[in-house]
Enzyme design. Sequence first.
Site, short mmCIF file in Angstrom:
data_model
loop_
_atom_site.label_atom_id
_atom_site.label_comp_id
_atom_site.label_asym_id
_atom_site.label_seq_id
_atom_site.Cartn_x
_atom_site.Cartn_y
_atom_site.Cartn_z
N SER A 18 1.13 -1.52 0.10
CA SER A 18 0.05 0.09 -0.34
C SER A 18 0.36 0.73 -0.12
O SER A 18 0.11 1.77 -0.76
CB SER A 18 -0.93 0.04 1.22
OG SER A 18 0.36 -0.10 2.64
N GLU A 196 -16.59 11.76 9.03
CA GLU A 196 -15.91 11.91 10.76
C GLU A 196 -14.50 11.67 10.91
O GLU A 196 -13.96 11.46 11.84
CB GLU A 196 -16.47 10.45 11.44
CG GLU A 196 -18.28 9.82 10.88
CD GLU A 196 -18.95 8.12 10.77
OE1 GLU A 196 -17.93 7.87 12.02
OE2 GLU A 196 -19.96 8.22 11.15
N HIS A 203 -0.50 5.37 6.55
CA HIS A 203 -0.50 6.34 4.90
C HIS A 203 -0.18 7.66 4.35
O HIS A 203 -0.17 7.95 5.60
CB HIS A 203 -2.27 5.28 4.55
CG HIS A 203 -1.80 4.10 4.32
ND1 HIS A 203 -2.51 3.61 5.48
CD2 HIS A 203 -1.70 3.30 3.19
CE1 HIS A 203 -3.23 1.66 5.10
NE2 HIS A 203 -1.60 1.94 4.52
#
Length: 264
Positions: A18, A196, A203
């Site tokens: 990622s 929220e 990340h």
Amino acid sequence: MRSDWQGGPRRIFLAGDSAAVTREASKAPMTGWGQVLHFFLSSQEVEIVNCARAGASARTFSERGRLDWILRHIRPGDYLFTSFGINDAKPEEWLRTEAYGDFPHHLRKFVDGARERNAHPVLISPPERDTHDVHGNMPRSITEYPMAMRDLAAECSVPYIDLYGQSHSWWEGLGPEGVRPFFIHLEPQEHPNYPEGFHDPGHMTPQGAIACARYVAYALVEQRIVPPHWAINLDRADFPPEWVTWLDEETHAELTKSRTLGSN
């Protein structure tokens, strides 16, 4: 290395997790460094094929047929950039590898597979997370994995780019507050994807991804892994926000599904 291929631009295949992946629009502003690497490499000289997969370790990327897909499509003179270690260090048995056990064994598959096809393997350690503690100290999160990757690179005479060490130095020097813009720290209603709010020290934002991609490009030139004239924008201070783009959901899903010769 000379760029004498006559069939179009050379290609860089990127295998990773990622930290390097090209994100889909629903995950914005999360950005992988592979998503913006093209900012620093001329499209007339090289095409970047980002096959990185969120959640992948060196083991699962290979087991699920993603390396096989790359090796089926890679050509002589292309490059295979391999960047793992973050998920390899996680405790889940199906995901984990041991830094000085099966981790280098799996990395060898990328190195050997590229070389067997007369392509150029390059090992790149992943960037460090924002690991600052409450006292402002920044411990290293995956020390053994970059070390094992470096040792394998030396053993196999493969170029190695220490993005982990460089990013750790950057984040540590910036301090807990200075590094926040490089990672996902969103307050409620700040971004429509996270109404929220969302705080993720693992990340990166476009700013963090661009910093890492710039360093990778610098290292590629400095180590003479690619010809110097391939590099562009290395000293450019700012990039227009609209340059950073995310994949639409359909395209992201299709690429995820198609770039594997496995069953998952």
